[in-house]
Enzyme design. Structure first.
Site, mmCIF file in Angstrom:
data_model
loop_
_atom_site.group_PDB
_atom_site.id
_atom_site.type_symbol
_atom_site.label_atom_id
_atom_site.label_comp_id
_atom_site.label_asym_id
_atom_site.label_seq_id
_atom_site.Cartn_x
_atom_site.Cartn_y
_atom_site.Cartn_z
ATOM 1 N N GLU A 43 -88.021 8.163 10.832
ATOM 2 C CA GLU A 43 -87.552 7.973 12.210
ATOM 3 C C GLU A 43 -87.417 6.481 12.490
ATOM 4 O O GLU A 43 -88.102 5.653 11.892
ATOM 5 C CB GLU A 43 -88.570 8.657 13.157
ATOM 6 C CG GLU A 43 -88.315 8.534 14.630
ATOM 7 C CD GLU A 43 -87.023 9.180 15.122
ATOM 8 O OE1 GLU A 43 -85.951 8.864 14.573
ATOM 9 O OE2 GLU A 43 -87.082 9.958 16.093
ATOM 10 N N ASP A 44 -86.525 6.152 13.406
ATOM 11 C CA ASP A 44 -86.336 4.736 13.737
ATOM 12 C C ASP A 44 -87.437 4.207 14.659
ATOM 13 O O ASP A 44 -87.956 3.118 14.452
ATOM 14 C CB ASP A 44 -84.940 4.497 14.362
ATOM 15 C CG ASP A 44 -84.621 5.449 15.521
ATOM 16 O OD1 ASP A 44 -85.455 6.325 15.846
ATOM 17 O OD2 ASP A 44 -83.530 5.323 16.108
ATOM 18 N N ASP A 70 -91.337 6.662 20.878
ATOM 19 C CA ASP A 70 -91.443 6.215 22.262
ATOM 20 C C ASP A 70 -92.453 7.157 22.943
ATOM 21 O O ASP A 70 -93.663 6.973 22.813
ATOM 22 C CB ASP A 70 -90.015 6.310 22.833
ATOM 23 C CG ASP A 70 -89.852 5.717 24.202
ATOM 24 O OD1 ASP A 70 -90.122 4.520 24.352
ATOM 25 O OD2 ASP A 70 -89.434 6.439 25.118
ATOM 26 N N LYS A 127 -93.758 2.296 19.813
ATOM 27 C CA LYS A 127 -94.136 1.722 21.119
ATOM 28 C C LYS A 127 -95.319 2.543 21.634
ATOM 29 O O LYS A 127 -95.132 3.461 22.442
ATOM 30 C CB LYS A 127 -92.992 1.886 22.130
ATOM 31 C CG LYS A 127 -91.726 1.107 21.865
ATOM 32 C CD LYS A 127 -90.792 1.294 23.077
ATOM 33 C CE LYS A 127 -89.367 1.044 22.770
ATOM 34 N NZ LYS A 127 -88.448 1.405 23.873
ATOM 35 N N PHE A 164 -86.633 -2.352 25.426
ATOM 36 C CA PHE A 164 -85.582 -1.534 24.830
ATOM 37 C C PHE A 164 -84.895 -2.351 23.738
ATOM 38 O O PHE A 164 -84.360 -3.420 23.981
ATOM 39 C CB PHE A 164 -84.566 -1.063 25.873
ATOM 40 C CG PHE A 164 -83.752 0.076 25.348
ATOM 41 C CD1 PHE A 164 -84.262 1.371 25.357
ATOM 42 C CD2 PHE A 164 -82.503 -0.145 24.779
ATOM 43 C CE1 PHE A 164 -83.531 2.429 24.824
ATOM 44 C CE2 PHE A 164 -81.767 0.910 24.249
ATOM 45 C CZ PHE A 164 -82.290 2.191 24.276
ATOM 46 N N ARG A 170 -75.635 -0.406 16.813
ATOM 47 C CA ARG A 170 -76.366 0.100 15.641
ATOM 48 C C ARG A 170 -76.198 -0.783 14.417
ATOM 49 O O ARG A 170 -77.050 -0.798 13.531
ATOM 50 C CB ARG A 170 -75.862 1.505 15.271
ATOM 51 C CG ARG A 170 -76.185 2.590 16.276
ATOM 52 C CD ARG A 170 -75.884 3.945 15.659
ATOM 53 N NE ARG A 170 -75.805 5.021 16.632
ATOM 54 C CZ ARG A 170 -76.849 5.699 17.108
ATOM 55 N NH1 ARG A 170 -78.068 5.398 16.701
ATOM 56 N NH2 ARG A 170 -76.686 6.670 17.979
HETATM 57 P P1 IMP Z 1 -89.409 9.953 21.855
HETATM 58 O O1 IMP Z 1 -89.146 11.401 21.676
HETATM 59 O O2 IMP Z 1 -89.589 9.596 23.307
HETATM 60 O O3 IMP Z 1 -90.527 9.418 20.999
HETATM 61 O O4 IMP Z 1 -88.054 9.218 21.523
HETATM 62 C C1 IMP Z 1 -87.715 8.781 20.289
HETATM 63 C C2 IMP Z 1 -86.210 8.493 20.286
HETATM 64 O O5 IMP Z 1 -85.822 7.742 21.446
HETATM 65 C C3 IMP Z 1 -85.851 7.616 19.117
HETATM 66 O O6 IMP Z 1 -85.484 8.380 18.004
HETATM 67 C C4 IMP Z 1 -84.681 6.821 19.650
HETATM 68 O O7 IMP Z 1 -83.481 7.521 19.423
HETATM 69 C C5 IMP Z 1 -84.897 6.733 21.117
HETATM 70 N N1 IMP Z 1 -85.455 5.420 21.538
HETATM 71 C C6 IMP Z 1 -86.685 5.190 22.040
HETATM 72 N N2 IMP Z 1 -86.870 3.893 22.315
HETATM 73 C C7 IMP Z 1 -85.708 3.272 21.971
HETATM 74 C C8 IMP Z 1 -85.275 1.894 22.012
HETATM 75 O O8 IMP Z 1 -85.983 0.958 22.407
HETATM 76 N N3 IMP Z 1 -84.009 1.669 21.568
HETATM 77 C C9 IMP Z 1 -83.181 2.643 21.112
HETATM 78 N N4 IMP Z 1 -83.561 3.940 21.036
HETATM 79 C C10 IMP Z 1 -84.803 4.251 21.482
HETATM 80 MG MG MG Z 2 -83.555 8.385 17.150
#
Ligand code: IMP
Ligand code: MG
Length: 189
Positions: A107-108, A111, A139, A160, A173
């Site tokens: 995963e990138d 959050d 994060k 962000f 990207r």
């Molecule tokens: P989560 O389900 O809230 O943990 O969200 C994870 C997904 O949110 C990641 O795979 C990203 O696609 C997106 N995301 C969360 N923070 C960022 C950011 O700072 N920049 C770009 N994409 C983000």
């Molecule tokens: Mg993602």
């Protein structure tokens, strides 16, 4: 901001340079290679499209044991910079050999934690032999569900970020580094 002679007017500052990312990728791939090296693993790197595609491409090149690759696409963002919390599977994983597969989700960024906690549960329920997670960025201050990834490249503050696969509204990207997007990019109408 000017970087390597190129102007990036929408970037506030670089959070991870190409060199820092390369160091992280080498460290994680060495750890992964060691952890899965005992021979009875069928290691499948599962790239979560689209954000993880650049990280996954670099990571797989440095892993020294045999790996297979696969892809899923999910969405949790309603657009913009806020997660909806509802995970939609847009491209599912279809493998005959899931029961023999050790899945490492790549995963990138984490959050709220909802995407990876959902996907880990989903793949275990589908019958994967094991499921672990590897994320380039984390994060931790944003977590809404408790979730601990197995491999983390770098913890970052609540900003962000874009680049190295990460987007804002499908843009940025292709930047070679991870940078903090100027807030006016996503607040202006
Ligand atoms: P989560 O389900 O809230 O943990 O969200 C994870 C997904 O949110 C990641 O795979 C990203 O696609 C997106 N995301 C969360 N923070 C960022 C950011 O700072 N920049 C770009 N994409 C983000
Ligand atoms: Mg993602």
């Amino acid at each position: 901001m000017i970087h390597n002679g190129i102007d990036y007017p929408y970037i506030d500052k670089i959070l991870l340079s190409e060199e820092q990312i390369e160091e992280i990728v080498k460290r994680l791939s060495a750890q992964i290679s060691a952890d899965y090296s005992n021979g009875d693993h069928r290691l499948v790197l599962l790239c979560i499209l689209k954000g993880s595609v650049v990280f996954m491409g670099d990571l797989m090149k440095h892993i020294s044991i045999p790996v297979e690759i696969d892809f899923m696409r999910v969405s949790s963002y309603v657009g913009g910079t806020k997660s909806s919390g509802n995970i939609n599977i847009i491209l599912d994983l279809h493998r005959e050999d899931l029961r023999e597969s050790d899945i490492l989700i790549v995963e990138d960024i984490i959050d709220s934690g909802k995407t990876l906690s959902y996907l880990s549960r989903y793949l275990k329920l589908k019958g994967a032999r094991s499921v672990r997670t590897c994320t380039l960025l984390d994060k931790p201050s944003r977590r809404e569900v408790s979730f601990m990834p197995d491999y983390v490249g770098c913890e970052i503050p609540d900003e962000f970020v874009v680049g190295y696969g990460l987007d804002y509204a499908e843009r940025y990207r292709a930047l070679p580094y991870v940078g903090i997007l100027k807030p006016e990019v996503y607040t202006k109408k």
